[in-house]
Design an enzyme around this catalytic site. Structure first.
Site, PDB file in Angstrom:
ATOM      1  N   ARG A  52       6.616  13.394  19.888  1.00 45.71           N
ATOM      2  CA  ARG A  52       5.872  13.518  18.703  1.00 45.71           C
ATOM      3  C   ARG A  52       6.360  12.296  17.628  1.00 45.71           C
ATOM      4  O   ARG A  52       6.648  11.570  18.021  1.00 45.71           O
ATOM      5  CB  ARG A  52       6.449  14.887  17.833  1.00 45.71           C
ATOM      6  CG  ARG A  52       7.748  15.169  17.962  1.00 45.71           C
ATOM      7  CD  ARG A  52       9.146  14.399  17.695  1.00 45.71           C
ATOM      8  NE  ARG A  52       8.747  14.079  16.255  1.00 45.71           N
ATOM      9  CZ  ARG A  52       9.236  12.836  15.765  1.00 45.71           C
ATOM     10  NH1 ARG A  52       9.966  12.071  16.239  1.00 45.71           N
ATOM     11  NH2 ARG A  52       9.087  12.505  14.568  1.00 45.71           N
ATOM     12  N   ALA A  54       3.353   9.854  14.834  1.00 45.69           N
ATOM     13  CA  ALA A  54       2.066   9.668  15.109  1.00 45.69           C
ATOM     14  C   ALA A  54       1.962   8.449  16.214  1.00 45.69           C
ATOM     15  O   ALA A  54       1.017   8.627  17.107  1.00 45.69           O
ATOM     16  CB  ALA A  54       1.408   9.179  13.580  1.00 45.69           C
ATOM     17  N   ARG A  95      -3.451  17.679  19.096  1.00 41.27           N
ATOM     18  CA  ARG A  95      -2.798  17.835  17.614  1.00 41.27           C
ATOM     19  C   ARG A  95      -3.723  17.188  16.623  1.00 41.27           C
ATOM     20  O   ARG A  95      -4.427  16.285  17.043  1.00 41.27           O
ATOM     21  CB  ARG A  95      -1.517  17.085  17.471  1.00 41.27           C
ATOM     22  CG  ARG A  95      -0.436  18.075  18.175  1.00 41.27           C
ATOM     23  CD  ARG A  95       1.034  17.409  18.000  1.00 41.27           C
ATOM     24  NE  ARG A  95       1.536  17.897  16.638  1.00 41.27           N
ATOM     25  CZ  ARG A  95       2.609  17.474  15.857  1.00 41.27           C
ATOM     26  NH1 ARG A  95       3.265  16.371  16.465  1.00 41.27           N
ATOM     27  NH2 ARG A  95       2.881  17.942  14.792  1.00 41.27           N
ATOM     28  N   GLN A 204      13.643  17.418  12.545  1.00 41.69           N
ATOM     29  CA  GLN A 204      13.258  16.200  13.191  1.00 41.69           C
ATOM     30  C   GLN A 204      14.558  15.230  12.505  1.00 41.69           C
ATOM     31  O   GLN A 204      15.149  14.329  13.351  1.00 41.69           O
ATOM     32  CB  GLN A 204      11.996  15.199  12.532  1.00 41.69           C
ATOM     33  CG  GLN A 204      10.970  16.022  13.402  1.00 41.69           C
ATOM     34  CD  GLN A 204       9.944  17.147  12.777  1.00 41.69           C
ATOM     35  OE1 GLN A 204      10.771  17.759  12.156  1.00 41.69           O
ATOM     36  NE2 GLN A 204       9.066  17.388  12.976  1.00 41.69           N
ATOM     37  N   ASP A 245       1.188   9.859   9.057  1.00 40.82           N
ATOM     38  CA  ASP A 245       0.540  10.402  10.119  1.00 40.82           C
ATOM     39  C   ASP A 245      -1.011   9.835   9.929  1.00 40.82           C
ATOM     40  O   ASP A 245      -1.754   9.798  10.835  1.00 40.82           O
ATOM     41  CB  ASP A 245       0.505  11.962  10.058  1.00 40.82           C
ATOM     42  CG  ASP A 245       1.976  12.213  10.774  1.00 40.82           C
ATOM     43  OD1 ASP A 245       2.943  12.164   9.979  1.00 40.82           O
ATOM     44  OD2 ASP A 245       1.888  12.329  12.068  1.00 40.82           O
ATOM     45  N   ASN A 255       1.814  13.137   5.773  1.00 37.82           N
ATOM     46  CA  ASN A 255       3.089  12.781   6.452  1.00 37.82           C
ATOM     47  C   ASN A 255       3.713  14.258   6.498  1.00 37.82           C
ATOM     48  O   ASN A 255       3.340  15.368   5.891  1.00 37.82           O
ATOM     49  CB  ASN A 255       4.022  11.788   5.634  1.00 37.82           C
ATOM     50  CG  ASN A 255       5.181  11.423   6.819  1.00 37.82           C
ATOM     51  OD1 ASN A 255       4.880  11.003   7.656  1.00 37.82           O
ATOM     52  ND2 ASN A 255       6.535  11.351   5.982  1.00 37.82           N
ATOM     53  N   LYS A 256       4.829  14.267   7.205  1.00 40.25           N
ATOM     54  CA  LYS A 256       5.805  15.606   7.194  1.00 40.25           C
ATOM     55  C   LYS A 256       6.024  16.245   6.045  1.00 40.25           C
ATOM     56  O   LYS A 256       6.103  15.786   4.945  1.00 40.25           O
ATOM     57  CB  LYS A 256       6.876  15.451   7.785  1.00 40.25           C
ATOM     58  CG  LYS A 256       7.951  16.287   8.316  1.00 40.25           C
ATOM     59  CD  LYS A 256       7.261  17.450   9.242  1.00 40.25           C
ATOM     60  CE  LYS A 256       6.622  16.764  10.366  1.00 40.25           C
ATOM     61  NZ  LYS A 256       5.686  17.964  11.124  1.00 40.25           N
TER      62      LYS A 256
HETATM   63  O1  MRU Z   1       5.171  16.705  13.600  1.00 41.47           O
HETATM   64  P1  MRU Z   1       5.798  15.380  13.892  1.00 41.47           P
HETATM   65  O2  MRU Z   1       7.294  15.112  14.168  1.00 41.47           O
HETATM   66  O3  MRU Z   1       4.731  14.708  14.874  1.00 41.47           O
HETATM   67  O4  MRU Z   1       5.591  14.398  12.691  1.00 41.47           O
HETATM   68  C1  MRU Z   1       5.846  13.320  12.405  1.00 41.47           C
HETATM   69  C2  MRU Z   1       6.057  12.668  11.092  1.00 41.47           C
HETATM   70  O5  MRU Z   1       5.447  13.457   9.944  1.00 41.47           O
HETATM   71  C3  MRU Z   1       6.342  11.237  11.228  1.00 41.47           C
HETATM   72  O6  MRU Z   1       6.838  11.169   9.620  1.00 41.47           O
HETATM   73  C4  MRU Z   1       5.148  10.356  11.052  1.00 41.47           C
HETATM   74  O7  MRU Z   1       4.299  10.681  12.210  1.00 41.47           O
HETATM   75  C5  MRU Z   1       5.602   8.955  11.124  1.00 41.47           C
HETATM   76  S1  MRU Z   1       6.423   8.433  12.530  1.00 41.47           S
HETATM   77  C6  MRU Z   1       6.480   6.894  12.743  1.00 41.47           C
END
Ligand code: MRU
Length: 358
Positions: A52, A54, A95, A204, A245, A255-256
């Site tokens: 996981r 991006a 995704r 995470q 993302d 983003n998350k």
């Molecule tokens: O659902 P995830 O764990 O794939 O989400 C990841 C994020 O939101 C990260 O902050 C984003 O991908 C940047 S990672 C360098």
């Protein structure tokens, strides 16, 4: 295969002619690598979060194309390219939010179109996937340098930062985006502590970011997501530093989930807000964040922890896993091509047109 404490973490490896992913669902309790012999296992690992983050999703998808091409050629040496289009579509459907996935698939599509007929196509595609992997790592080191320089250029009384989700080696080709800036700033003495949001519902922050930072011996304090406001009120935070993302033409950032909360809190408390992302995270086809597809995942992520149910049976759940932070709440977007302060459509267009720094 156990990772020793001094070895820098990488979550994606091309070894013995196949793709290996460190299963991030099991960290930090168990370090298990999964082999990916076919397209189905790669799609499954992206969808179910073995891998996981991006950039890591994009790199994995690129290797997925290599594996799919090899399988297709073994089955039908003449029509493999036509059949491969279905595999690219399956990877694209794994995704929806991180645009790096679609960017990497486009790169592989271009490589497919430009194949040299005198050479082995799978070898050529593998070369392209490895280049995507290598360039992401290089971009992260450049962003680490640029982001820490920005951090150092602003005099802040506090040396604490908050980060959200996991943006480190595990989420990228190595080193990390927001976590790369944090690594670099820590080495230069510009920050003295990282507060890691646990990042509900998938954890995470507690499972991955705390683990990565502790391995690097960078002081980290784990907080429930709801503690951020209190830390800012106490004056202990100078910057919020997060990844992305997808970033649209005007600088809105997906983003998350929970990133937007932090941006609103930061604005209220006069804390600076930095987004760190490679240029592969930009989606200039979208003028603003409203049109970004936001992934919703199943209720089990919210009602249970490692299979242990905490909420009542049949409770209704809403689980969007990304949110949109409007550009007006962002002080700086750091990319490998440079930094945009107070992001706007014009400033972002200028940056993306500029030549590469590395
Ligand atoms: O659902 P995830 O764990 O794939 O989400 C990841 C994020 O939101 C990260 O902050 C984003 O991908 C940047 S990672 C360098």
């Amino acid at each position: 295969m156990a990772l020793d404490q001094n070895q820098s973490v990488s979550a994606i490896e091309w070894r013995d002619d196949t793709l290996w992913l460190l299963d991030q669902r099991l960290l930090p309790l168990e370090e298990r690598w999964l082999e990916h012999p076919d397209l189905e296992t790669v799609v499954d690992s992206i969808r179910n979060m073995v891998v996981r983050g991006a950039p890591a999703i994009g790199i994995t998808a690129a290797y997925g194309v290599v594996i799919a091409a090899r399988c297709r050629r073994q089955r039908d040496a003449d029509n493999w390219q036509r059949a491969l289009a279905e595999d690219l579509a399956a990877l694209a459907a794994s995704r929806p939010t991180a645009v790096n996935l679609f960017w990497a698939l486009d790169q592989m599509r271009t490589a497919l179109k430009g194949l040299d007929p005198t050479q082995d196509p799978v070898v050529q595609l593998l070369r392209e996937a490895k280049k995507i992997h290598r360039q992401d790592l290089a971009a992260n080191h450049t962003m680490g340098r640029l982001g820490s320089a920005l951090l150092g250029s602003h005099n802040a009384p506090a040396k604490g930062v908050i980060t959200h989700c996991n943006t480190g080696s595990l989420a990228t080709g190595g080193y990390g985006t927001a976590l790369g800036v944090i690594r670099s700033a820590w080495q230069q003495g510009l920050i003295d502590r990282v507060f890691a949001d646990e990042t509900r519902p998938w954890w995470q922050g507690s499972r991955l970011t705390a683990w990565e930072l502790m391995r690097d011996r960078i002081p980290v304090t784990l907080i429930a997501d709801s503690v951020a406001a209190t830390l800012m009120q106490q004056g202990r935070i100078s910057w919020v530093i997060v990844g992305a993302d997808r970033i649209t033409a005007n600088g809105d950032v997906a983003n998350k989930i929970g990133t937007y909360n932090l941006a609103v809190l930061a604005k209220h408390h006069g804390v600076r807000f930095m987004v760190v992302a490679p240029t592969t995270t930009f989606d200039l086809a979208l003028s603003n964040g409203q049109d970004i597809p936001i992934e919703e995942r199943g209720p089990e992520e919210v009602v249970a922890v490692r299979g242990q149910r905490l909420a009542p049976e049949n409770v209704e759940v809403y689980n969007p896993v990304f949110d949109i932070t409007p550009a007006q709440l962002i002080d700086a977007i750091v990319t490998e091509k440079g930094v945009v302060e107070q992001p706007s459509t014009a400033a972002i267009a200028r940056l993306l047109e500029a030549p590469h720094l590395h």
